[in-house]
Design a protein around this motif. Structure first.
Motif, PDB file in Angstrom:
ATOM      1  N   SER A 148       1.406   5.251  -8.039  1.00  0.00           N
ATOM      2  CA  SER A 148       1.390   6.574  -7.417  1.00  0.00           C
ATOM      3  C   SER A 148       0.999   6.497  -5.943  1.00  0.00           C
ATOM      4  O   SER A 148       1.489   7.257  -5.113  1.00  0.00           O
ATOM      5  CB  SER A 148       0.420   7.490  -8.160  1.00  0.00           C
ATOM      6  OG  SER A 148       0.842   7.696  -9.486  1.00  0.00           O
ATOM      7  N   ASP A 149       0.075   5.590  -5.644  1.00  0.00           N
ATOM      8  CA  ASP A 149      -0.424   5.446  -4.274  1.00  0.00           C
ATOM      9  C   ASP A 149      -0.444   3.979  -3.870  1.00  0.00           C
ATOM     10  O   ASP A 149      -0.573   3.087  -4.710  1.00  0.00           O
ATOM     11  CB  ASP A 149      -1.843   6.022  -4.149  1.00  0.00           C
ATOM     12  CG  ASP A 149      -1.901   7.507  -4.428  1.00  0.00           C
ATOM     13  OD1 ASP A 149      -1.313   8.269  -3.646  1.00  0.00           O
ATOM     14  OD2 ASP A 149      -2.523   7.907  -5.427  1.00  0.00           O
ATOM     15  N   ASP A 150      -0.327   3.758  -2.598  1.00  0.00           N
ATOM     16  CA  ASP A 150      -0.387   2.415  -2.020  1.00  0.00           C
ATOM     17  C   ASP A 150      -1.851   2.046  -1.813  1.00  0.00           C
ATOM     18  O   ASP A 150      -2.536   2.609  -0.957  1.00  0.00           O
ATOM     19  CB  ASP A 150       0.367   2.407  -0.687  1.00  0.00           C
ATOM     20  CG  ASP A 150       0.436   1.025  -0.061  1.00  0.00           C
ATOM     21  OD1 ASP A 150      -0.333   0.137  -0.483  1.00  0.00           O
ATOM     22  OD2 ASP A 150       1.248   0.840   0.854  1.00  0.00           O
ATOM     23  N   LEU A 151      -2.354   1.124  -2.626  1.00  0.00           N
ATOM     24  CA  LEU A 151      -3.768   0.756  -2.553  1.00  0.00           C
ATOM     25  C   LEU A 151      -4.139   0.148  -1.208  1.00  0.00           C
ATOM     26  O   LEU A 151      -5.272   0.292  -0.744  1.00  0.00           O
ATOM     27  CB  LEU A 151      -4.111  -0.209  -3.683  1.00  0.00           C
ATOM     28  CG  LEU A 151      -4.030   0.376  -5.099  1.00  0.00           C
ATOM     29  CD1 LEU A 151      -4.313  -0.701  -6.135  1.00  0.00           C
ATOM     30  CD2 LEU A 151      -4.997   1.547  -5.258  1.00  0.00           C
ATOM     31  N   HIS A 152      -3.188  -0.534  -0.578  1.00  0.00           N
ATOM     32  CA  HIS A 152      -3.457  -1.098   0.747  1.00  0.00           C
ATOM     33  C   HIS A 152      -3.598   0.018   1.777  1.00  0.00           C
ATOM     34  O   HIS A 152      -4.504  -0.009   2.619  1.00  0.00           O
ATOM     35  CB  HIS A 152      -2.347  -2.066   1.152  1.00  0.00           C
ATOM     36  CG  HIS A 152      -2.333  -3.331   0.364  1.00  0.00           C
ATOM     37  ND1 HIS A 152      -3.014  -4.462   0.755  1.00  0.00           N
ATOM     38  CD2 HIS A 152      -1.722  -3.646  -0.815  1.00  0.00           C
ATOM     39  CE1 HIS A 152      -2.826  -5.420  -0.123  1.00  0.00           C
ATOM     40  NE2 HIS A 152      -2.049  -4.950  -1.087  1.00  0.00           N
ATOM     41  N   PHE A 153      -2.717   0.992   1.717  1.00  0.00           N
ATOM     42  CA  PHE A 153      -2.776   2.120   2.642  1.00  0.00           C
ATOM     43  C   PHE A 153      -4.078   2.900   2.478  1.00  0.00           C
ATOM     44  O   PHE A 153      -4.661   3.382   3.449  1.00  0.00           O
ATOM     45  CB  PHE A 153      -1.582   3.043   2.417  1.00  0.00           C
ATOM     46  CG  PHE A 153      -1.508   4.205   3.372  1.00  0.00           C
ATOM     47  CD1 PHE A 153      -0.875   4.059   4.603  1.00  0.00           C
ATOM     48  CD2 PHE A 153      -2.071   5.425   3.046  1.00  0.00           C
ATOM     49  CE1 PHE A 153      -0.804   5.121   5.488  1.00  0.00           C
ATOM     50  CE2 PHE A 153      -2.006   6.494   3.921  1.00  0.00           C
ATOM     51  CZ  PHE A 153      -1.371   6.347   5.152  1.00  0.00           C
TER      52      PHE A 153
END
Length: 231
Positions: A148-153
């Motif tokens: 769902s989300d970019d963990l790096h971002f």
């Protein structure tokens, strides 16, 4: 009746409805039993003024609650959960504790659900770190990682970033909502599918009063990253 466990950072009865809420609704409509398992909730959530505290979750932790036929909620509360503490030395000190997150989670109240489920869908949250522990309890189910989300971002803690990279090959499918994430994961897994976030068409097709009173352009942006202009 088939069973699914949705492992997410969201709380089922929250006013904030996210993708995993709609996944739950979709599976319920298909006749599945659903366990909505909330993770990433710990003592650290209190000083961080986590929005989920407004629902009195501290009285509901580590207990299964049935909200409607075939839908259950479980809020896993731990002493700590992987979180970026905004300090390099604090992040380093807490790294061993965060790496042990999976062992802190009490799965006993929902152990039968874990063992009997046919499908697990993990969101890109600290709950991802439960993957290997759950797979030791249930090796017959299918496992999907919904990014769902970019963990790096999001600048997630390094322990979670490292675990994500480690865990990819243990999933049957990686599902991503944007071409950017598809490009990131397609070389790391044999099966990566681009599946955009969906909408409730019955709500989207209704007529509503315009909430804006200015004559200029108005933009509605849902999400926090990777704006898709074509959409």
């Amino acid at each position: 009746m088939k069973k699914i466990v949705l492992i997410t950072g969201h709380y089922w009865n929250s006013k904030r409805k996210a993708g995993f809420h709609w996944l739950a609704e979709a599976f319920l409509s298909q006749g599945w039993e659903v366990l909505f398992l909330t993770t990433g909730f710990s003592l650290l959530s209190i000083p961080r003024q986590d929005h989920r505290l407004q629902y009195g979750l501290l009285k509901k932790i580590n207990q299964i609650h049935q909200f409607q036929p075939y839908l259950w909620s479980y809020v896993a509360f731990t002493p700590f959960h992987p979180a970026n503490l905004r300090s390099s030395w604090l992040n380093h000190i807490f790294n061993p504790v965060f790496e042990d997150y999976a062992n802190q989670v009490n799965l006993d109240p929902c152990i039968n659900w874990i063992k009997e489920a046919d499908l697990f869908i993990f969101e890109s949250t600290s709950g991802l770190m439960l993957l290997n522990r759950i797979q030791t309890l249930n090796n017959h189910a299918k496992y999907i990682y919904r990014v769902s989300d970019d963990l790096h971002f999001l600048q997630s803690h390094s322990s979670l970033l490292q675990y994500e990279n480690f865990a990819l090959n243990y999933f049957d499918l990686i599902s991503v909502p944007s071409p950017t994430l598809q490009q990131r994961f397609q070389d790391k897994h044999r099966l990566v599918r681009l599946e955009y976030h969906a909408i409730r068409k019955d709500l989207f097709d209704r007529l509503y009063d315009n909430p804006y009173h200015n004559e200029g352009p108005n933009v509605v942006f849902m999400g926090i990253a990777y704006f898709v202009l074509e959409f």
